[in-house]
Design an enzyme around this catalytic site. Structure first.
Site, PDB file in Angstrom:
ATOM      1  N   LYS A  53      52.528  30.983  44.632  1.00 30.53           N
ATOM      2  CA  LYS A  53      51.638  30.660  45.746  1.00 30.53           C
ATOM      3  C   LYS A  53      51.173  29.206  45.676  1.00 30.53           C
ATOM      4  O   LYS A  53      51.088  28.521  46.698  1.00 30.53           O
ATOM      5  CB  LYS A  53      50.446  31.620  45.748  1.00 30.53           C
ATOM      6  CG  LYS A  53      50.828  33.037  46.161  1.00 30.53           C
ATOM      7  CD  LYS A  53      49.731  34.054  45.890  1.00 30.53           C
ATOM      8  CE  LYS A  53      50.205  35.465  46.256  1.00 30.53           C
ATOM      9  NZ  LYS A  53      49.216  36.504  45.911  1.00 30.53           N
ATOM     10  N   GLN A  97      43.554  37.236  43.120  1.00 25.02           N
ATOM     11  CA  GLN A  97      44.804  37.928  42.819  1.00 25.02           C
ATOM     12  C   GLN A  97      44.523  39.317  42.256  1.00 25.02           C
ATOM     13  O   GLN A  97      43.746  39.482  41.316  1.00 25.02           O
ATOM     14  CB  GLN A  97      45.631  37.115  41.806  1.00 25.02           C
ATOM     15  CG  GLN A  97      46.986  37.707  41.497  1.00 25.02           C
ATOM     16  CD  GLN A  97      47.916  37.721  42.698  1.00 25.02           C
ATOM     17  OE1 GLN A  97      48.030  36.752  43.431  1.00 25.02           O
ATOM     18  NE2 GLN A  97      48.582  38.846  42.900  1.00 25.02           N
ATOM     19  N   ASP A 120      43.445  36.591  52.247  1.00 26.14           N
ATOM     20  CA  ASP A 120      44.268  37.797  52.096  1.00 26.14           C
ATOM     21  C   ASP A 120      44.038  38.810  53.217  1.00 26.14           C
ATOM     22  O   ASP A 120      44.849  39.719  53.401  1.00 26.14           O
ATOM     23  CB  ASP A 120      43.984  38.469  50.754  1.00 26.14           C
ATOM     24  CG  ASP A 120      45.072  38.208  49.721  1.00 26.14           C
ATOM     25  OD1 ASP A 120      46.219  37.925  50.138  1.00 26.14           O
ATOM     26  OD2 ASP A 120      44.790  38.304  48.520  1.00 26.14           O
TER      27      ASP A 120
END
Length: 280
Positions: A53, A97, A120
């Site tokens: 990422k 994460q 997200d």
């Protein structure tokens, strides 16, 4: 024989758009769009995902701020970091994460992120907006990417029978909501579904997100269907999807491979969510 949906190619086009928007933002504001990535613990898969990422951010003109915290980090310490990032004007998106260590409450942690910085799309406010049909919230990356993959085939979603196998908050539920928004007739199947094969064989669009290697076989698929495989099951022989690719490709009209299908789209949509959050 199916046409293979090239997730890498579709993602590359989205990344090109992200780079253009991020560059325009930097010219206008004198700073880069910023994404903060928070990892807690030493899960090896998470480390790889975070590395990928960060690399993607660099390639698309987005500044990445990586925060790696030890496995013994407390809930309070993690929340304090997120609160700091919420207040940082250079941070337009925040990603925590997953999975988190067992002693940390995932739902409480994600709820601390400002909804407008939720890259997200997991915050309850953004999930609620999706289910209410409000279009100003952040949509979870993988479901948003799945819709783009379906659109890339040229097969219209409106009026189609769509079946989603899996009801997770990360993929199953939000992708079902998005398909409804696109006027598909949607059925969500799960571990308690009776006569699963009879249902899946009616699907013009089949999204599979169950986490079981080769769960969907050719006899479960309608001829000509669009099949989206969200599975990532790793064993000694490599990475496998939830769909028996070799068998199903003989029946489906379009199918995503694993790897190279949904995976690249998830990262591309993270970048797109970040520039959206910045107003770029």
């Amino acid at each position: 024989m199916s046409e293979i949906i090239n997730g890498k190619a579709v993602a590359a086009e989205i990344r090109k758009t992200v780079l253009e928007r991020a560059s325009a933002f930097e010219r206008k504001h004198g700073r880069k769009v910023g994404l903060a990535v928070v990892r807690v613990g030493d899960d090896p898969a998470s480390a790889i995902y975070v590395k990928n990422k960060i690399k993607a951010c660099e390639e698309c003109g987005i500044a990445s701020y990586s925060h790696c915290m030890g496995a013994n980090t407390s809930q309070a310490e993690l929340i304090e970091l997120i609160s700091t990032l919420n207040a940082d004007a250079c941070v337009d998106g925040i990603l925590v994460q997953l999975p988190l260590p067992k002693h940390i409450d995932e739902r409480e942690t994600l709820s601390v992120i400002l909804p407008e910085k939720d890259a997200d799309g997991f915050h309850a406010v953004n999930a609620g907006k999706l289910f209410l049909g409000e279009r100003d919230g952040t949509v979870a990356c993988t479901p948003r990417g799945i819709i783009e993959l379906i659109k890339s085939t040229g097969v219209g979603i409106e009026g189609k029978r769509a079946v989603v196998i899996g009801r997770s908050n990360i993929v199953g539920k939000p992708v079902a909501a998005l398909l409804l928004e696109h006027n598909a007739t949607v059925t969500v199947c799960h571990s308690k579904t009776v006569d699963l094969k009879e249902i899946t064989r009616q699907a013009d669009i089949l999204v599979v997100a169950v986490g079981k290697k080769h769960f969907v076989t050719a006899d479960m698929v309608k001829r000509g269907a669009v099949v989206i495989d969200v599975g990532m099951n790793r064993d000694e022989s490599g990475l496998h999807g939830d769909v028996d690719f070799d068998g199903v490709k003989e029946v489906a009209g379009y199918i995503t491979p694993v790897p190279g299908g949904v995976g690249p789209m998830t990262v591309a949509m993270l970048l797109l969510n970040t520039v959206d959050g910045a107003g770029a």
